[in-house]
Design an enzyme around this catalytic site. Structure first.
Site, mmCIF file in Angstrom:
data_model
loop_
_atom_site.group_PDB
_atom_site.id
_atom_site.type_symbol
_atom_site.label_atom_id
_atom_site.label_comp_id
_atom_site.label_asym_id
_atom_site.label_seq_id
_atom_site.Cartn_x
_atom_site.Cartn_y
_atom_site.Cartn_z
ATOM 1 N N ASP A 71 0.838 -1.196 0.000
ATOM 2 C CA ASP A 71 0.000 0.000 0.000
ATOM 3 C C ASP A 71 0.881 1.257 0.000
ATOM 4 O OD1 ASP A 71 -3.021 0.792 0.415
ATOM 5 O OD2 ASP A 71 -1.932 1.970 1.907
ATOM 6 N N GLU A 91 0.203 -4.086 -3.837
ATOM 7 C CA GLU A 91 -0.900 -3.156 -3.634
ATOM 8 C C GLU A 91 -0.454 -1.695 -3.477
ATOM 9 O OE1 GLU A 91 -4.622 -4.041 -3.250
ATOM 10 O OE2 GLU A 91 -3.547 -5.316 -4.679
ATOM 11 N N HIS A 110 -6.247 -7.257 -0.341
ATOM 12 C CA HIS A 110 -5.404 -6.068 -0.169
ATOM 13 C C HIS A 110 -4.263 -6.322 0.810
ATOM 14 C CE1 HIS A 110 -4.237 -1.921 -0.238
ATOM 15 N NE2 HIS A 110 -4.562 -1.719 1.026
#
Length: 415
Positions: A226, A250, A390
């Site tokens: 992320d 991600e 995720h």
């Protein structure tokens, strides 16, 4: 990983023939077994009678439902039931397995694939926790192993705990270091927290200082998820020659249209977080952190959920960092400065010769569609498919760890 066990039974004639005293004596013998079950961390969710009005009812009279912490405990439970003599007196059927989310099962049904083979996922922390002074505040990190630095960076609502099952693999190749970003995990919160206080630049400044304090200056391998990916990209850009490779999953990359942001079920949450409602639902209600299971295929255990909640247990500004991360994603044309920064990251990563390892989630979330097409054009890149949405390290950490170990072994160490 967490398991669910369901048993269904009906009374056999042999149980009736025992008589009242015999049945009572048998039940008395079950008490130690029940105590041993509880000692293994097995939770008896409920026993109950199978209502005859239930649609598509199976022909058993009683049910039992258990939450089991791992496969080893499930095996012990089944062994204990069989060893008690229970099956001599009750007509019995069992069902059970890894606790997965509805989207995980439905996704498999859509693809007509069979049950996945999940390896055990531990909910116990690993490594040694250390404190890293950065100015007047302290950041926290977990370390494991020795050698070249392998730095793990997390994203918006997680912390170093996310990497607990990947780090033991990395610890065989170097010194695994998993940091808690400022305001998150065990790291200190900003004393002057407010809307926008936890900007990308603020996180980068604290991260950069912490790495300097840790002596992370060369031959660095980043492993990131992320927003942690973008922080790793930024550090690599600003420290030419210091990075040996980047493994990532991600990341926040273009395009930033809402139609590209998957899965669609997260849209209402993100729109609310980025609106005037954000403070109410994330700062007071902690809804963003509570939404973590939406990004995991399996059902996290109570221990895992509690560990992710703990850094944000106190309502108010202590919960600001995740909300600020959600608001920095330049969706739908807002935050053009952040969009420009991310575009620079992507352009630089696409052209440089750094060894790259892309963990592609199946089904994934941010890495899909046009975004995945763009990432696949990055040079000198290996792609590995891992099961997950995720938070991939919560679903398939051992595939990630083994791939990371193999990939890192091929990267020459700098002298």
């Amino acid at each position: 990983m967490q398991q669910i066990f369901i048993e269904l039974w009906s009374i056999k004639d042999k149980w009736r023939e025992l008589g009242m005293d015999g049945r009572a004596a048998f039940v008395d013998k079950l008490v130690p077994m029940v105590q041993s079950i509880m000692a293994e961390g097995i939770e008896i969710i409920a026993w109950g009678y199978n209502d005859k009005a239930i649609d598509r009812r199976v022909n058993y009279d009683v049910f039992g439902v258990y939450r089991v912490p791992n496969r080893a405990a499930l095996d012990k439970l089944q062994t204990a039931i069989a060893g008690s003599g229970w099956y001599d007196y009750f007509d019995h059927a069992n069902a059970g397995g890894a606790a997965l989310s509805p989207p995980a099962i439905l996704g498999d049904h859509i693809q007509l694939v069979g049950p996945p083979v999940f390896e055990e996922i531990s909910d116990a922390p690993v490594g040694d926790r250390i404190t890293v002074p950065v100015g007047k505040l302290n950041m926290s990190a977990v370390t494991l192993g020795a050698g070249r630095p392998i730095v793990f960076l997390h994203g918006e609502i997680s912390h170093s705990y996310m990497w607990r099952n990947v780090m033991p693999h990395a610890g065989r190749a170097g010194r695994a270091i998993a940091l808690d970003l400022i305001g998150m995990g065990h790291s200190d919160k900003l004393p002057d927290s407010h809307n926008g206080a936890y900007s990308f630049d603020t996180h980068y400044r604290f991260l950069s200082d912490a790495l300097a304090q840790l002596g992370v200056t060369k031959d660095v391998i980043f492993v990131a998820q992320d927003w942690g990916c973008n922080l790793a990209f930024e550090w690599a850009m600003k420290h030419p020659g210091a990075v040996a490779g980047v493994a990532y999953c991600e990341p926040v990359t273009a395009p930033f249209e809402w139609s590209d942001w998957t899965p669609p079920m997260i849209h209402p949450m993100f729109r609310a977080l980025r609106s005037d409602q954000g403070e109410a639902i994330a700062i007071q209600g902690n809804a963003f952190v509570e939404a973590l299971p939406m990004g995991v295929l399996r059902v996290p255990s109570p221990t895992e959920i509690d560990t992710y909640r703990r850094p944000f247990a106190e309502p108010g500004e202590a919960r600001r960092a995740p909300l600020d991360w959600a608001r920095q994603v330049p969706l739908g044309g807002d935050n053009p400065e952040m969009a420009a920064k991310i575009d620079v990251h992507s352009a630089w990563m696409a052209q440089n010769e750094l060894p790259k390892l892309l963990f592609r989630g199946v089904p994934g979330a941010l890495v899909a569609g046009r975004r995945l097409d763009a990432l696949r054009k990055w040079r000198n890149q290996t792609e590995v498919a891992v099961r997950g949405v995720h938070w991939l390290p919560e679903d398939d950490p051992h595939t990630m760890g083994r791939a990371l170990l193999d990939w890192a072994a091929k990267i020459p160490k700098s002298t």
